[in-house]
Design an enzyme around this catalytic site. Structure first.
Site, PDB file in Angstrom:
ATOM      1  N   HIS A 142      43.567  11.719 -23.405  1.00  0.00           N
ATOM      2  CA  HIS A 142      44.398  12.006 -24.576  1.00  0.00           C
ATOM      3  C   HIS A 142      43.757  11.422 -25.841  1.00  0.00           C
ATOM      4  O   HIS A 142      43.663  10.199 -25.978  1.00  0.00           O
ATOM      5  CB  HIS A 142      45.776  11.383 -24.337  1.00  0.00           C
ATOM      6  CG  HIS A 142      46.766  11.606 -25.428  1.00  0.00           C
ATOM      7  ND1 HIS A 142      47.273  10.582 -26.189  1.00  0.00           N
ATOM      8  CD2 HIS A 142      47.355  12.734 -25.886  1.00  0.00           C
ATOM      9  CE1 HIS A 142      48.145  11.064 -27.059  1.00  0.00           C
ATOM     10  NE2 HIS A 142      48.214  12.371 -26.902  1.00  0.00           N
TER      11      HIS A 142
ATOM     12  N   HIS B 241      44.722  14.120 -35.227  1.00  0.00           N
ATOM     13  CA  HIS B 241      46.025  14.458 -34.665  1.00  0.00           C
ATOM     14  C   HIS B 241      46.989  14.994 -35.715  1.00  0.00           C
ATOM     15  O   HIS B 241      47.860  15.804 -35.417  1.00  0.00           O
ATOM     16  CB  HIS B 241      46.638  13.209 -34.003  1.00  0.00           C
ATOM     17  CG  HIS B 241      48.012  13.422 -33.470  1.00  0.00           C
ATOM     18  ND1 HIS B 241      49.144  13.141 -34.195  1.00  0.00           N
ATOM     19  CD2 HIS B 241      48.432  13.924 -32.293  1.00  0.00           C
ATOM     20  CE1 HIS B 241      50.205  13.447 -33.469  1.00  0.00           C
ATOM     21  NE2 HIS B 241      49.807  13.924 -32.315  1.00  0.00           N
TER      22      HIS B 241
HETATM   23  O1  G3P Z   1      48.727  17.680 -26.590  1.00  0.00           O
HETATM   24  C1  G3P Z   1      49.410  16.944 -25.638  1.00  0.00           C
HETATM   25  C2  G3P Z   1      49.927  15.833 -26.364  1.00  0.00           C
HETATM   26  O2  G3P Z   1      48.805  15.277 -27.006  1.00  0.00           O
HETATM   27  C3  G3P Z   1      50.918  16.307 -27.354  1.00  0.00           C
HETATM   28  O3  G3P Z   1      51.275  15.315 -28.109  1.00  0.00           O
HETATM   29  O4  G3P Z   1      51.446  14.519 -30.341  1.00  0.00           O
HETATM   30  O5  G3P Z   1      49.785  13.490 -28.835  1.00  0.00           O
HETATM   31  O6  G3P Z   1      49.385  15.759 -29.733  1.00  0.00           O
HETATM   32  P1  G3P Z   1      50.409  14.755 -29.313  1.00  0.00           P
HETATM   33 CA    CA Z   2      47.548  16.684 -28.588  1.00  0.00          CA
END
Ligand code: G3P
Ligand code: CA
Length: 311
Positions: free
Chosen positions: A28, A70
């Site tokens: 992530h 992000h």
């Molecule tokens: O993309 C999966 C997850 O990353 C979604 O949440 O806010 O971390 O992009 P975010």
């Molecule tokens: Ca994401």
């Protein structure tokens, strides 16, 4: 004797055909537990730690480059406020869409969270999507291990409003780097179903797609059996907030019944879910008890080791 050998060989082949594929570990924002999110350093660490896929969240610059951030805003994860103090909008935020790539290249990427990498320490830069792909593909070559990419189109409606539509230009970059067809080592993710439908329909993309589902009540209707079947018309899987799986483990079964993969987000060693004694305990619940097909984590090394222990 010969018959026995053939029977044994047939059984072994059948077992291997029936064996479920290992669930995948998605880094992530890179190995963001260790290094500032969405930096080449975080992506390289994720690859080295054994991630199967490495995530890039994507926004566009004023001159149309796709950069790995992000947020549509730059102020939480860069030093933009120091470098360009006068370039904020009326809402007090600095937007990537207001800066050229050359300007973005003068910024430093910094850690978002106070308990992680010291904010402002070391010199991290903001990579473009293309640089991220080249890093992953380069490490695929040097390690002999094929990690995939997991790009997310961030707020396509905002970008369209800024005159920076995302879908076509994004697919062009994927094509340039060899991502094509249903079995490409990529998942394309978005919270907004519109761009996913458009890429699959009008733009003819066969790249695997994941419809992200937040924990917002407004999205509850998406996870009924009926609506999951509709999602399966344009996506290969769903990426639900992990809280949805915790509250409703049957969601995984309903999604599988609709032939959808399930990749929840986000598991963190420094923020273990309520009710779990350890990070391994939480990983076990998701991988073994709930039976997800993969998960997003800031600590891909821990998850990769856990998956290996299941073999
Ligand atoms: O993309 C999966 C997850 O990353 C979604 O949440 O806010 O971390 O992009 P975010
Ligand atoms: Ca994401």
């Amino acid at each position: 004797m010969k018959a026995r050998i053939w029977a044994a060989a047939w059984c072994a082949a059948a077992v291997s055909l029936c064996a479920a594929a290992d669930p995948v570990v998605i880094a992530h924002r890179g190995a963001s537990g260790f290094l500032p999110e969405h930096t080449l350093e975080a992506y390289a660490a994720a690859h080295a730690l054994g991630a199967d896929y490495i995530e890039q969240d994507l926004v566009r610059t004023k001159d149309g480059a796709f950069i790995c951030r992000h947020d549509i805003h730059l102020d939480d994860t860069t030093n933009v406020a120091e470098v360009f103090p006068d370039r904020k909008r009326k809402d007090g935020r600095w937007y990537a869409a207001d800066f050229t790539l050359a300007e973005i290249r003068t910024l430093r990427a910094v850690e978002r969270l106070p308990n992680r990498f010291p904010r402002g320490a070391a010199d991290f830069r903001i990579p473009t999507f293309e640089e991220a792909i080249e890093l992953v593909q380069g490490m695929n070559k040097t390690t002999g291990r094929e990690a995939g990419i997991y790009p997310e189109l961030k707020n396509p409606a905002f970008h369209r409003g800024e005159g920076l539509p995302m879908e076509e230009a994004f697919l062009e970059i994927c094509k340039k780097y060899g991502y094509a067809g249903k079995s490409a080592r990529i998942f394309v993710q978005c919270f907004d179903p519109g761009p996913l439908k458009r890429m699959r329909g009008e733009l003819g993309s066969e790249l695997p797609q994941i419809h992200l589902i937040s924990d917002s009540k407004i999205q509850d209707a998406l996870v009924t059996a009926e609506n999951l079947a509709k999602i399966a018309e344009y996506a290969e899987g769903i990426g639900p907030d992990k809280g949805r799986v915790l509250a409703d483990p049957e969601l995984v079964k309903r999604a599988h019944a609709a032939k959808l993969l399930v990749h929840p987000y986000t598991l963190r060693r420094d923020e273990i879910g309520k009710g779990f004694a350890s990070f391994d305990d939480e990983l076990r619940a998701f991988f073994v008890e709930y039976g997800v097909d993969g998960l997003f984590t800031d600590y891909p090394g821990d998850a990769a080791r856990f998956v290996q222990s299941l073999r």
